[in-house]
Design an enzyme around this catalytic site. Structure first.
Site, mmCIF file in Angstrom:
data_model
loop_
_atom_site.group_PDB
_atom_site.id
_atom_site.type_symbol
_atom_site.label_atom_id
_atom_site.label_comp_id
_atom_site.label_asym_id
_atom_site.label_seq_id
_atom_site.Cartn_x
_atom_site.Cartn_y
_atom_site.Cartn_z
ATOM 1 N N ASP A 86 0.884 -1.161 0.000
ATOM 2 C CA ASP A 86 0.000 0.000 0.000
ATOM 3 C C ASP A 86 0.922 1.211 0.000
ATOM 4 O OD1 ASP A 86 -2.065 -1.791 0.341
ATOM 5 O OD2 ASP A 86 -2.873 -0.848 2.145
ATOM 6 N N HIS A 142 4.675 -7.496 -0.147
ATOM 7 C CA HIS A 142 4.272 -8.728 -0.813
ATOM 8 C C HIS A 142 4.969 -8.839 -2.173
ATOM 9 C CE1 HIS A 142 0.791 -9.424 1.997
ATOM 10 N NE2 HIS A 142 1.099 -8.163 2.250
ATOM 11 N N SER A 226 8.322 3.806 4.680
ATOM 12 C CA SER A 226 9.561 3.745 3.907
ATOM 13 C C SER A 226 9.255 3.715 2.418
ATOM 14 C CB SER A 226 10.379 2.530 4.326
ATOM 15 O OG SER A 226 11.686 2.644 3.846
#
Length: 260
Positions: A86, A142, A226
């Protein structure tokens, strides 16, 4: 005046002791009192999360929260590349023959980012994507593709801001920050997932086992906001034409396609 001030500011707030104190507080039981206000200020979506906000014992546990299994559907089309996080897609573009990329008007070296000339060669004239995670984003990472892990390595020590101001005024942040790099081999070529540490907190934890990764499978998490940089070998990746930075994206959503 702004550039020297900003550089001074990030130097002063990135020391060993400030990093240590932030980490210690976020992992302490007392940080639990900050969980509700953090969730409110950053408008975290309770419906996406496995647990209620009251169930998180520390602020760190909230940072690394997991989502409900159905919260992020993954595009399983055979040639689809999906977002690993995200985030906000901050930039996309070509990797020059010289290994340079231009981000927010600044030149970065992919060779310096990867720290390995033998790995670099396959990405020259390829593509890059920069995805920025703010403190409000889900922090787990992911796999963007199905692939086999051919190499994983760690570089760098300190970390500086990687938001748009850090990219603009920092000094080679993407190439010198603490980072964990995972290279994947797909049926169409190689891709690298560069996980870049943010200001204060360098913690990047890998969570996958074995050498095989399925698209959408969790591979790591950040302990704070980050950046992830995706690199693709020449000729294997085409960005979705509907994506124009800056653009909010979620895990599992299609960002492009691979194939030759």
């Amino acid at each position: 005046m702004l550039q020297p001030f900003y550089r001074l500011l990030i130097e002063l707030t990135n020391g060993r002791w400030t990093s240590f104190l932030l980490k210690r507080f976020a992992r302490s039981r007392i940080s639990r009192i900050a969980v509700p206000s953090f969730a409110r200020v950053y408008r975290l979506n309770q419906e996406d999360i496995e647990n209620s906000f009251q169930d998180f014992p520390t602020l760190h546990d909230l940072f690394i929260r997991k989502l409900r299994k159905d919260a992020r559907p993954v595009d399983l089309s055979s040639n689809a590349v999906v977002s690993p996080v995200d985030a906000v897609i901050e930039d996309i573009g070509p990797i020059k023959e010289t290994s340079e990329i231009v981000v927010k008007g600044k030149i970065y070296s992919i060779e310096e980012m990867l720290g390995d000339r033998s790995v670099l060669e396959k990405y020259l004239n390829g593509k890059y994507i920069i995805l920025y995670l703010s403190p409000s984003h889900y922090h787990r990472i992911h796999s963007p593709v199905d692939g086999t892990i051919t190499k994983q390595w760690t570089l760098g020590r300190k970390s500086y801001p990687v938001n748009k101001w850090g990219l603009k005024y920092g000094v080679r942040t993407l190439a010198k920050n603490f980072r964990v790099i995972t290279e994947l081999e797909t049926q169409f070529g190689h891709a690298a997932v560069v996980k870049v540490g943010a200001m204060f907190v360098n913690s990047i934890e890998t969570t996958h086992n074995g050498s095989q990764l399925k698209k959408g499978e969790e591979m790591a998490y950040f302990s704070f906001g980050s950046t992830v940089v995706l690199l693709f070998e020449k000729g294997m990746f085409e960005m979705d034409s509907s994506i124009h930075p800056p653009k909010e994206i979620k895990v599992g959503e299609k960002i492009g396609k691979i194939g030759k």
